[in-house]
Design a protein around this motif. Structure first.
Motif, PDB file in Angstrom:
ATOM      1  N   VAL A 186     -10.869 -24.617  -2.050  1.00 30.79           N
ATOM      2  CA  VAL A 186     -10.273 -23.680  -1.096  1.00 30.79           C
ATOM      3  C   VAL A 186      -9.333 -22.735  -1.829  1.00 30.79           C
ATOM      4  CG1 VAL A 186      -8.780 -23.461   0.929  1.00 30.79           C
ATOM      5  CG2 VAL A 186     -10.396 -25.367   0.770  1.00 30.79           C
ATOM      6  N   ASP A 187      -9.463 -21.449  -1.542  1.00 29.34           N
ATOM      7  CA  ASP A 187      -8.569 -20.443  -2.123  1.00 29.34           C
ATOM      8  C   ASP A 187      -8.000 -19.597  -0.983  1.00 29.34           C
ATOM      9  OD1 ASP A 187      -7.218 -18.701  -3.820  1.00 29.34           O
ATOM     10  OD2 ASP A 187      -9.017 -17.539  -4.307  1.00 29.34           O
ATOM     11  N   TRP A 188      -6.716 -19.819  -0.677  1.00 32.04           N
ATOM     12  CA  TRP A 188      -6.046 -19.044   0.370  1.00 32.04           C
ATOM     13  C   TRP A 188      -5.786 -17.631  -0.140  1.00 32.04           C
ATOM     14  CZ3 TRP A 188      -4.373 -20.147   5.363  1.00 32.04           C
ATOM     15  CH2 TRP A 188      -4.646 -21.439   5.812  1.00 32.04           C
ATOM     16  N   LYS A 189      -6.117 -16.640   0.672  1.00 34.66           N
ATOM     17  CA  LYS A 189      -5.895 -15.237   0.315  1.00 34.66           C
ATOM     18  C   LYS A 189      -4.614 -14.709   0.957  1.00 34.66           C
ATOM     19  CE  LYS A 189      -9.711 -15.060  -1.992  1.00 34.66           C
ATOM     20  NZ  LYS A 189      -9.670 -15.035  -3.452  1.00 34.66           N
ATOM     21  N   ASN A 190      -4.323 -15.121   2.198  1.00 34.90           N
ATOM     22  CA  ASN A 190      -3.065 -14.726   2.835  1.00 34.90           C
ATOM     23  C   ASN A 190      -2.797 -15.597   4.046  1.00 34.90           C
ATOM     24  OD1 ASN A 190      -4.368 -13.689   5.151  1.00 34.90           O
ATOM     25  ND2 ASN A 190      -4.538 -11.662   4.274  1.00 34.90           N
ATOM     26  N   ALA A 191      -1.538 -15.564   4.464  1.00 33.84           N
ATOM     27  CA  ALA A 191      -1.127 -16.299   5.662  1.00 33.84           C
ATOM     28  C   ALA A 191       0.109 -15.619   6.230  1.00 33.84           C
ATOM     29  CB  ALA A 191      -0.828 -17.763   5.333  1.00 33.84           C
ATOM     30  N   VAL A 192       0.147 -15.522   7.545  1.00 36.90           N
ATOM     31  CA  VAL A 192       1.293 -14.954   8.260  1.00 36.90           C
ATOM     32  C   VAL A 192       1.719 -15.996   9.284  1.00 36.90           C
ATOM     33  CG1 VAL A 192       2.090 -13.087   9.755  1.00 36.90           C
ATOM     34  CG2 VAL A 192       0.404 -12.611   7.961  1.00 36.90           C
ATOM     35  N   GLU A 193       2.998 -16.360   9.251  1.00 38.76           N
ATOM     36  CA  GLU A 193       3.487 -17.396  10.150  1.00 38.76           C
ATOM     37  C   GLU A 193       4.583 -16.865  11.053  1.00 38.76           C
ATOM     38  OE1 GLU A 193       6.668 -19.860   7.682  1.00 38.76           O
ATOM     39  OE2 GLU A 193       4.714 -19.785   6.706  1.00 38.76           O
ATOM     40  N   VAL A 194       4.651 -17.452  12.233  1.00 44.03           N
ATOM     41  CA  VAL A 194       5.691 -17.107  13.197  1.00 44.03           C
ATOM     42  C   VAL A 194       6.226 -18.413  13.787  1.00 44.03           C
ATOM     43  CG1 VAL A 194       6.269 -15.856  15.311  1.00 44.03           C
ATOM     44  CG2 VAL A 194       4.521 -14.942  13.755  1.00 44.03           C
ATOM     45  N   PRO A 195       7.365 -18.908  13.273  1.00 42.94           N
ATOM     46  CA  PRO A 195       7.955 -20.116  13.849  1.00 42.94           C
ATOM     47  C   PRO A 195       8.509 -19.824  15.243  1.00 42.94           C
ATOM     48  CG  PRO A 195       8.903 -19.619  11.689  1.00 42.94           C
ATOM     49  CD  PRO A 195       8.081 -18.436  12.102  1.00 42.94           C
ATOM     50  N   ARG A 196       8.472 -20.841  16.106  1.00 42.94           N
ATOM     51  CA  ARG A 196       9.060 -20.710  17.437  1.00 42.94           C
ATOM     52  C   ARG A 196      10.463 -21.306  17.485  1.00 42.94           C
ATOM     53  NH1 ARG A 196       3.919 -22.947  20.295  1.00 42.94           N
ATOM     54  NH2 ARG A 196       2.625 -21.102  20.330  1.00 42.94           N
ATOM     55  N   TYR A 224      -6.276 -16.349   6.026  1.00 39.10           N
ATOM     56  CA  TYR A 224      -7.616 -16.052   5.523  1.00 39.10           C
ATOM     57  C   TYR A 224      -7.801 -16.822   4.230  1.00 39.10           C
ATOM     58  CZ  TYR A 224     -11.706 -13.393   4.025  1.00 39.10           C
ATOM     59  OH  TYR A 224     -12.970 -13.045   3.638  1.00 39.10           O
ATOM     60  N   TYR A 225      -8.900 -17.572   4.154  1.00 36.45           N
ATOM     61  CA  TYR A 225      -9.197 -18.290   2.919  1.00 36.45           C
ATOM     62  C   TYR A 225     -10.696 -18.336   2.697  1.00 36.45           C
ATOM     63  CZ  TYR A 225      -9.639 -22.390   6.074  1.00 36.45           C
ATOM     64  OH  TYR A 225      -9.958 -23.259   7.085  1.00 36.45           O
ATOM     65  N   VAL A 226     -11.065 -18.657   1.465  1.00 38.18           N
ATOM     66  CA  VAL A 226     -12.470 -18.765   1.080  1.00 38.18           C
ATOM     67  C   VAL A 226     -12.709 -20.185   0.596  1.00 38.18           C
ATOM     68  CG1 VAL A 226     -14.279 -17.896  -0.464  1.00 38.18           C
ATOM     69  CG2 VAL A 226     -12.531 -16.325   0.410  1.00 38.18           C
ATOM     70  N   GLN A 264     -34.559 -26.118   0.391  1.00 37.02           N
ATOM     71  CA  GLN A 264     -33.793 -26.048  -0.856  1.00 37.02           C
ATOM     72  C   GLN A 264     -32.402 -25.489  -0.564  1.00 37.02           C
ATOM     73  OE1 GLN A 264     -35.607 -23.686  -3.910  1.00 37.02           O
ATOM     74  NE2 GLN A 264     -34.166 -24.382  -5.472  1.00 37.02           N
ATOM     75  N   LEU A 265     -31.379 -26.135  -1.114  1.00 38.62           N
ATOM     76  CA  LEU A 265     -30.004 -25.695  -0.878  1.00 38.62           C
ATOM     77  C   LEU A 265     -29.653 -24.506  -1.757  1.00 38.62           C
ATOM     78  CD1 LEU A 265     -28.136 -29.127  -0.688  1.00 38.62           C
ATOM     79  CD2 LEU A 265     -28.960 -27.706   1.198  1.00 38.62           C
ATOM     80  N   ALA A 266     -28.955 -23.552  -1.167  1.00 40.98           N
ATOM     81  CA  ALA A 266     -28.464 -22.384  -1.892  1.00 40.98           C
ATOM     82  C   ALA A 266     -26.931 -22.426  -1.881  1.00 40.98           C
ATOM     83  CB  ALA A 266     -28.967 -21.096  -1.232  1.00 40.98           C
ATOM     84  N   LEU A 267     -26.323 -21.709  -2.790  1.00 47.83           N
ATOM     85  CA  LEU A 267     -24.872 -21.692  -2.944  1.00 47.83           C
ATOM     86  C   LEU A 267     -24.267 -20.546  -2.138  1.00 47.83           C
ATOM     87  CD1 LEU A 267     -22.588 -23.106  -4.507  1.00 47.83           C
ATOM     88  CD2 LEU A 267     -22.969 -21.491  -6.363  1.00 47.83           C
ATOM     89  N   PHE A 268     -23.193 -20.862  -1.394  1.00 47.33           N
ATOM     90  CA  PHE A 268     -22.521 -19.883  -0.544  1.00 47.33           C
ATOM     91  C   PHE A 268     -21.004 -19.990  -0.721  1.00 47.33           C
ATOM     92  CE2 PHE A 268     -26.561 -20.367   1.524  1.00 47.33           C
ATOM     93  CZ  PHE A 268     -26.827 -19.143   2.124  1.00 47.33           C
ATOM     94  N   GLU A 269     -20.328 -18.954  -0.274  1.00 49.46           N
ATOM     95  CA  GLU A 269     -18.879 -18.966  -0.069  1.00 49.46           C
ATOM     96  C   GLU A 269     -18.672 -18.810   1.432  1.00 49.46           C
ATOM     97  OE1 GLU A 269     -17.730 -16.333  -4.037  1.00 49.46           O
ATOM     98  OE2 GLU A 269     -17.406 -15.496  -2.035  1.00 49.46           O
ATOM     99  N   ARG A 270     -17.773 -19.596   2.002  1.00 46.16           N
ATOM    100  CA  ARG A 270     -17.451 -19.433   3.417  1.00 46.16           C
ATOM    101  C   ARG A 270     -16.123 -18.684   3.510  1.00 46.16           C
ATOM    102  NH1 ARG A 270     -18.728 -23.782   7.667  1.00 46.16           N
ATOM    103  NH2 ARG A 270     -20.700 -22.731   7.287  1.00 46.16           N
ATOM    104  N   HIS A 271     -16.174 -17.489   4.082  1.00 44.07           N
ATOM    105  CA  HIS A 271     -14.981 -16.671   4.290  1.00 44.07           C
ATOM    106  C   HIS A 271     -14.482 -16.950   5.706  1.00 44.07           C
ATOM    107  CE1 HIS A 271     -15.400 -13.994   0.710  1.00 44.07           C
ATOM    108  NE2 HIS A 271     -16.555 -14.641   0.691  1.00 44.07           N
ATOM    109  N   LYS A 272     -13.206 -17.399   5.819  1.00 40.17           N
ATOM    110  CA  LYS A 272     -12.684 -17.832   7.110  1.00 40.17           C
ATOM    111  C   LYS A 272     -11.368 -17.150   7.432  1.00 40.17           C
ATOM    112  CE  LYS A 272     -13.021 -22.164   8.311  1.00 40.17           C
ATOM    113  NZ  LYS A 272     -12.915 -23.644   8.299  1.00 40.17           N
ATOM    114  N   SER A 273     -11.317 -16.642   8.640  1.00 41.71           N
ATOM    115  CA  SER A 273     -10.079 -16.160   9.224  1.00 41.71           C
ATOM    116  C   SER A 273      -9.711 -17.162  10.310  1.00 41.71           C
ATOM    117  CB  SER A 273     -10.284 -14.768   9.819  1.00 41.71           C
ATOM    118  OG  SER A 273      -9.121 -14.346  10.477  1.00 41.71           O
ATOM    119  N   VAL A 274      -8.456 -17.623  10.291  1.00 42.87           N
ATOM    120  CA  VAL A 274      -8.023 -18.619  11.267  1.00 42.87           C
ATOM    121  C   VAL A 274      -6.761 -18.160  11.979  1.00 42.87           C
ATOM    122  CG1 VAL A 274      -9.057 -20.573  10.045  1.00 42.87           C
ATOM    123  CG2 VAL A 274      -6.704 -19.929   9.544  1.00 42.87           C
TER     124      VAL A 274
END
Length: 151
Positions: A68-78, A90-92, A105-115
């Motif tokens: 996992v490689d995190w690209k960015n994160a924005v947090e807002v505490p309550r 956002y991480y890959v 046959q399995l192929a290689l992928f990257e999963r790009h995720k926004s959460v």
């Protein structure tokens, strides 16, 4: 005060996807996601067990070798103690393996995720880090990795 939502999320998500066994992955899932999780994946609501199946399938198919490689994160505490709040990130995930359409046959992928997540403490005890993700909205896309060109 507890660690930031960003550091907590980065650590927990890495533990989930970079687990080296099914048992480690299941423990990481339980440490990260509430049993009462509200979850959507690319707009479709799924039960918590759906998240568990998606993650375990991905981790097992990769031979417990995801990264996992995190690209960015924005947090807002309550609150001032980082017990409840929200995070967008956002991480890959690298080394995802899955079959191409019409093939086994399995192929290689990257999963790009926004959460987008809501994190809440599940205990009133301020000395315990009982934070769990209670709401999770994922937008994800798999991008095939081109095989290295042979000389």
């Amino acid at each position: 005060m507890l660690p930031t939502f960003s550091s907590w999320s980065m650590e927990h998500i890495k533990r989930v996807f970079e687990a080296k066994s099914e048992l480690d992955c299941l423990h990481a899932l339980d440490d990260t996601f509430s049993q009462r999780l509200e979850f959507t994946f690319n707009g479709a609501p799924l039960p918590r067990v759906g998240l568990q199946k998606l993650v375990l399938g991905m981790v097992q198919t990769a031979g417990f070798d995801l990264h996992v490689d995190w690209k960015n994160a924005v947090e807002v505490p309550r609150d001032g103690a980082n017990r409840d709040g929200m995070l967008g990130g956002y991480y890959v995930i690298y080394n995802v393996r899955k079959p191409l359409p019409g093939s086994t046959q399995l192929a290689l992928f990257e999963r790009h995720k926004s959460v987008n997540v809501e994190i809440e403490s599940e205990s009133a005890d301020p000395s315990v880090d009982s934070r769990r993700i209670v709401k999770l909205a994922i937008v994800a896309r798999d991008v095939q990795v081109s095989p290295a060109l042979s000389p």
